[in-house]
Design an enzyme around this catalytic site. Structure first.
Site, PDB file in Angstrom:
ATOM      1  N   THR A  64      -5.754 -28.384 -14.712  1.00 26.79           N
ATOM      2  CA  THR A  64      -5.472 -27.576 -12.817  1.00 26.79           C
ATOM      3  C   THR A  64      -4.042 -26.607 -13.064  1.00 26.79           C
ATOM      4  O   THR A  64      -3.786 -26.135 -11.614  1.00 26.79           O
ATOM      5  CB  THR A  64      -5.941 -28.788 -11.820  1.00 26.79           C
ATOM      6  OG1 THR A  64      -4.817 -29.253 -12.167  1.00 26.79           O
ATOM      7  CG2 THR A  64      -6.823 -28.592 -11.757  1.00 26.79           C
ATOM      8  N   TYR A 129      -7.597 -18.789 -14.854  1.00 30.29           N
ATOM      9  CA  TYR A 129      -8.094 -20.852 -15.191  1.00 30.29           C
ATOM     10  C   TYR A 129      -9.206 -19.822 -14.144  1.00 30.29           C
ATOM     11  O   TYR A 129     -10.203 -20.744 -14.469  1.00 30.29           O
ATOM     12  CB  TYR A 129      -7.203 -20.188 -13.733  1.00 30.29           C
ATOM     13  CG  TYR A 129      -7.456 -22.037 -12.801  1.00 30.29           C
ATOM     14  CD1 TYR A 129      -7.391 -22.695 -13.322  1.00 30.29           C
ATOM     15  CD2 TYR A 129      -7.667 -21.858 -11.396  1.00 30.29           C
ATOM     16  CE1 TYR A 129      -8.057 -24.270 -12.898  1.00 30.29           C
ATOM     17  CE2 TYR A 129      -8.648 -23.001 -11.036  1.00 30.29           C
ATOM     18  CZ  TYR A 129      -8.736 -24.319 -11.132  1.00 30.29           C
ATOM     19  OH  TYR A 129      -8.908 -25.016 -10.614  1.00 30.29           O
ATOM     20  N   TRP A 157      -8.262 -25.156  -2.587  1.00 36.34           N
ATOM     21  CA  TRP A 157      -6.726 -24.984  -2.266  1.00 36.34           C
ATOM     22  C   TRP A 157      -7.061 -27.229  -1.567  1.00 36.34           C
ATOM     23  O   TRP A 157      -6.750 -27.424   0.086  1.00 36.34           O
ATOM     24  CB  TRP A 157      -6.816 -24.344  -0.702  1.00 36.34           C
ATOM     25  CG  TRP A 157      -6.145 -23.449  -0.971  1.00 36.34           C
ATOM     26  CD1 TRP A 157      -6.455 -22.780  -2.269  1.00 36.34           C
ATOM     27  CD2 TRP A 157      -5.383 -22.017  -0.093  1.00 36.34           C
ATOM     28  NE1 TRP A 157      -5.698 -21.076  -2.303  1.00 36.34           N
ATOM     29  CE2 TRP A 157      -5.554 -21.031  -1.296  1.00 36.34           C
ATOM     30  CE3 TRP A 157      -5.012 -22.070   0.522  1.00 36.34           C
ATOM     31  CZ2 TRP A 157      -4.897 -20.028  -0.435  1.00 36.34           C
ATOM     32  CZ3 TRP A 157      -4.406 -21.099   1.862  1.00 36.34           C
ATOM     33  CH2 TRP A 157      -3.985 -20.012   1.487  1.00 36.34           C
TER      34      TRP A 157
HETATM   35  N1  LIG Z   1      -6.518 -28.957  -7.000  1.00 36.61           N
HETATM   36  C1  LIG Z   1      -7.436 -27.949  -6.635  1.00 36.61           C
HETATM   37  O1  LIG Z   1      -6.413 -27.066  -5.759  1.00 36.61           O
HETATM   38  C2  LIG Z   1      -8.393 -26.516  -7.141  1.00 36.61           C
HETATM   39  C3  LIG Z   1      -9.450 -26.461  -6.278  1.00 36.61           C
HETATM   40  C4  LIG Z   1     -10.258 -25.515  -6.380  1.00 36.61           C
HETATM   41  C5  LIG Z   1     -10.805 -26.611  -7.422  1.00 36.61           C
HETATM   42  N2  LIG Z   1     -10.268 -27.776  -8.146  1.00 36.61           N
HETATM   43  C6  LIG Z   1     -10.813 -27.886  -9.585  1.00 36.61           C
HETATM   44  O2  LIG Z   1     -11.318 -29.217  -8.482  1.00 36.61           O
HETATM   45  C7  LIG Z   1     -11.306 -29.858  -9.905  1.00 36.61           C
HETATM   46  C8  LIG Z   1     -10.215 -31.212  -9.918  1.00 36.61           C
HETATM   47  O3  LIG Z   1      -9.039 -31.055  -9.147  1.00 36.61           O
HETATM   48  P1  LIG Z   1      -7.727 -31.965  -8.938  1.00 36.61           P
HETATM   49  O4  LIG Z   1      -7.215 -30.731  -7.668  1.00 36.61           O
HETATM   50  O5  LIG Z   1      -8.218 -33.143  -8.596  1.00 36.61           O
HETATM   51  O6  LIG Z   1      -6.925 -31.607 -10.438  1.00 36.61           O
HETATM   52  P2  LIG Z   1      -5.216 -32.749 -10.634  1.00 36.61           P
HETATM   53  O7  LIG Z   1      -5.148 -33.474  -9.444  1.00 36.61           O
HETATM   54  O8  LIG Z   1      -4.848 -31.553 -11.432  1.00 36.61           O
HETATM   55  O9  LIG Z   1      -7.117 -33.672 -11.563  1.00 36.61           O
HETATM   56  C9  LIG Z   1      -7.311 -33.159 -13.495  1.00 36.61           C
HETATM   57  C10 LIG Z   1      -7.177 -34.220 -13.977  1.00 36.61           C
HETATM   58  O10 LIG Z   1      -8.001 -34.044 -15.691  1.00 36.61           O
HETATM   59  C11 LIG Z   1      -7.467 -34.666 -16.502  1.00 36.61           C
HETATM   60  N3  LIG Z   1      -6.638 -34.006 -17.590  1.00 36.61           N
HETATM   61  C12 LIG Z   1      -6.455 -32.973 -17.402  1.00 36.61           C
HETATM   62  N4  LIG Z   1      -5.968 -32.048 -18.670  1.00 36.61           N
HETATM   63  C13 LIG Z   1      -7.048 -33.006 -19.337  1.00 36.61           C
HETATM   64  C14 LIG Z   1      -7.559 -33.171 -20.579  1.00 36.61           C
HETATM   65  N5  LIG Z   1      -7.242 -32.673 -21.554  1.00 36.61           N
HETATM   66  N6  LIG Z   1      -7.830 -34.111 -20.925  1.00 36.61           N
HETATM   67  C15 LIG Z   1      -8.624 -34.465 -20.030  1.00 36.61           C
HETATM   68  N7  LIG Z   1      -8.804 -35.201 -18.742  1.00 36.61           N
HETATM   69  C16 LIG Z   1      -7.522 -33.874 -18.570  1.00 36.61           C
HETATM   70  C17 LIG Z   1      -5.868 -34.870 -15.633  1.00 36.61           C
HETATM   71  O11 LIG Z   1      -5.147 -36.199 -15.927  1.00 36.61           O
HETATM   72  P3  LIG Z   1      -3.502 -35.548 -16.123  1.00 36.61           P
HETATM   73  O12 LIG Z   1      -3.089 -36.184 -14.316  1.00 36.61           O
HETATM   74  O13 LIG Z   1      -3.616 -37.110 -17.180  1.00 36.61           O
HETATM   75  O14 LIG Z   1      -3.008 -34.856 -16.063  1.00 36.61           O
HETATM   76  C18 LIG Z   1      -6.031 -35.405 -13.771  1.00 36.61           C
HETATM   77  O15 LIG Z   1      -7.014 -36.225 -13.810  1.00 36.61           O
HETATM   78  C19 LIG Z   1     -11.067 -29.866 -10.863  1.00 36.61           C
HETATM   79  O16 LIG Z   1     -12.210 -29.380 -11.614  1.00 36.61           O
HETATM   80  C20 LIG Z   1     -10.460 -28.302 -10.009  1.00 36.61           C
HETATM   81  O17 LIG Z   1      -9.943 -26.619 -11.011  1.00 36.61           O
HETATM   82  C21 LIG Z   1      -8.902 -27.739  -7.945  1.00 36.61           C
END
Ligand SMILES: NC(=O)c1ccc[n+]([C@@H]2O[C@H](COP(=O)([O-])OP(=O)(O)OC[C@H]3O[C@@H](n4cnc5c(N)ncnc54)[C@H](OP(=O)(O)O)[C@@H]3O)[C@@H](O)[C@H]2O)c1
Length: 311
Positions: A64, A129, A157
Site C-alpha cells: 500500500t 498502484y 482512504w
Molecule cells: N489504506 C487505504 O487507504 C486503502 C485505500 C483503498 C484500498 N485499500 C486496500 O485495502 C487493503 C488493505 O489495506 P490496509 O490499509 O489494511 O493496508 P496495510 O495496513 O498496509 O496492510 C497491508 C498488509 O499487507 C501486508 N503485506 C505487505 N507486503 C506484503 C508482502 N510482500 N507479502 C505479504 N504481505 C504483505 C502488510 O504486512 P506488513 O505490515 O508486514 O508489511 C500488511 O499486513 C489493500 O488491498 C489496499 O490496497 C487501502
C-alpha cells in the site's frame, strides 16, 4: 466456516480479525501475513490454500506504499497484481470463495460531471498502484471465469488503528505546528474517508453470504441488498477533500490551529493521486449503506485510541 485473512497485521486485517472473532458463522479464522504469506512468492497462495482449505479468503494483503509502487512498478505489479491472480487461482482450484480488496485509485478521478464512480464505470488508473490493483482485479476475474464466488470490493482512504493514518498525521502536525504557521491542507483531492472497522464488518457480512447456498443467500440479503459476486464499492457515506477530512479531525479533537488550503500540486511525491476518485457506495448485504464518515471519525477519535500525542 473457515475464513482466511491475508494482510492480517495491516489496518484492515486487524479490524477483520476483530470482526471475525465476534461472528457466529465463523468456526475458524486463519490469519495470514508475512512471512507465511508472501506476495513475492508465486507458490505462497497455493501452499496456504491447499494446506488450510478455507471456505472464504479475504485478500486484504497488499503493498500500500503508493510512492514505493511509483518507484518500482514491477514490484507493485507482482504484489498487487500477479499475487492476486495466484490467490484467485488457488481459491478456484480448492473451491474457496474470494473477496479481493481493491481501491478507488483504479479510476482516474478526472471526471468533471461531479458524479461518483459506480462499479461499472470504466477504470483508468493514473498511477502505478492503481494500475497494479486493477491488474489484480482483472487477473482474479480471469481465474474465476464463469465460476461465481468472486467479490471485488473497492474502498478508499482507510483510517483506523494500527499504524499512522491520515487523522493521526494531521493531529501530529497540528500539535507540532510552529507559532504563527498555518497547517497546509490539500483542498483539490477528493475521496471517501472510510473507517476500517466499518469496512471490516461489511466484509464479514459478505463472507457470511458466501457460505450460504444461492437461494439462502438471496433470502438473507434484504430487498435492496446485493449478492456476493461482482464489484462492490464499500466506503463510509459522503465524500471529502483532504482539507475537509483534516478540518473535521481537528474539530473533533478540539484542536484549533490556523489552516491554509493548498493545491495537491504543491506536494512533491512519487505517486500522483487521482484528483476526484470518489466511489458511489453500493448497498451492503443488508441493503443499507455504511454510516457517514464524520460519524465514524467521531467514534474513532473518541474510542479508537489514535495516540497522536506519541507521534
Ligand atoms: N489504506 C487505504 O487507504 C486503502 C485505500 C483503498 C484500498 N485499500 C486496500 O485495502 C487493503 C488493505 O489495506 P490496509 O490499509 O489494511 O493496508 P496495510 O495496513 O498496509 O496492510 C497491508 C498488509 O499487507 C501486508 N503485506 C505487505 N507486503 C506484503 C508482502 N510482500 N507479502 C505479504 N504481505 C504483505 C502488510 O504486512 P506488513 O505490515 O508486514 O508489511 C500488511 O499486513 C489493500 O488491498 C489496499 O490496497 C487501502
Amino acid at each position: 466456516m473457515r475464513v482466511a485473512v491475508t494482510g492480517a497485521g495491516g489496518r484492515l486485517g486487524t479490524s477483520l480479525l476483530a470482526a471475525l472473532a465476534a461472528a457466529k458463522f465463523v468456526a475458524e479464522v486463519l490469519a495470514w501475513d508475512l512471512p507465511d504469506h508472501d506476495l513475492d512468492d508465486p507458490a505462497s497462495a497455493e501452499g496456504l490454500v491447499a494446506r488450510h482449505r478455507p471456505d472464504v479468503v479475504i485478500h486484504a494483503g497488499a503493498w500500500t506504499d503508493v510512492d514505493g509502487c511509483a518507484r518500482d512498478e514491477g514490484l507493485a505489479m507482482r504484489r498487487n497484481g500477479t499475487a492476486v491472480g495466484e490467490m484467485a487461482e488457488a481459491c478456484v482450484r480448492h473451491g474457496a470463495r474470494l473477496i479481493a480488496v481493491s481501491t478507488n485509485e483504479v479510476f482516474d478521478g478526472a471526471r468533471t460531471d461531479g458524479r461518483p464512480y459506480a462499479p461499472n464505470d470504466e477504470p483508468n488508473p493514473v498511477n502505478a498502484y492503481g494500475r497494479a490493483k486493477l491488474a489484480g482485479e482483472r487477473m482474479a476475474r480471469v481465474a474465476f471465469g464463469p465460476v461465481p464466488h468472486l467479490a471485488i470490493v473497492r474502498t478508499a482512504w482507510l483510517f483506523g488503528a494500527p499504524g499512522v493514518d491520515f487523522p493521526m498525521k494531521i493531529l501530529a502536525r497540528a500539535r507540532s505546528l510552529p507559532d504563527g504557521d498555518a497547517l497546509k491542507l490539500v483542498a483539490d483531492e477528493f475521496g471517501n474517508p472510510t473507517y476500517a472497522p466499518d469496512l471490516a464488518s461489511a466484509l464479514v457480512d459478505l463472507a457470511d453470504l458466501a457460505g450460504r447456498p444461492a437461494a439462502a443467500a438471496a433470502a438473507a440479503a434484504a430487498p435492496h441488498g446485493r449478492g456476493f459476486d461482482g464489484i462492490h464499492h464499500i466506503v463510509n457515506s459522503g465524500m471529502a477533500s483532504r482539507a475537509e477530512f483534516a478540518r473535521e479531525t481537528l474539530r473533533l479533537a478540539g484542536l484549533s490551529v490556523p489552516t491554509q488550503d493548498v493545491p495537491a500540486a504543491t506536494w512533491t511525491r512519487a505517486s500522483t493521486p487521482p484528483a476526484r476518485a470518489v466511489l458511489a457506495p453500493t448497498p451492503l448485504p443488508n441493503g443499507e449503506l455504511l454510516r457517514a464518515w464524520q460519524a465514524a471519525l467521531a467514534v474513532y477519535l473518541a474510542t479508537g485510541s489514535p495516540n497522536a500525542e506519541a507521534q
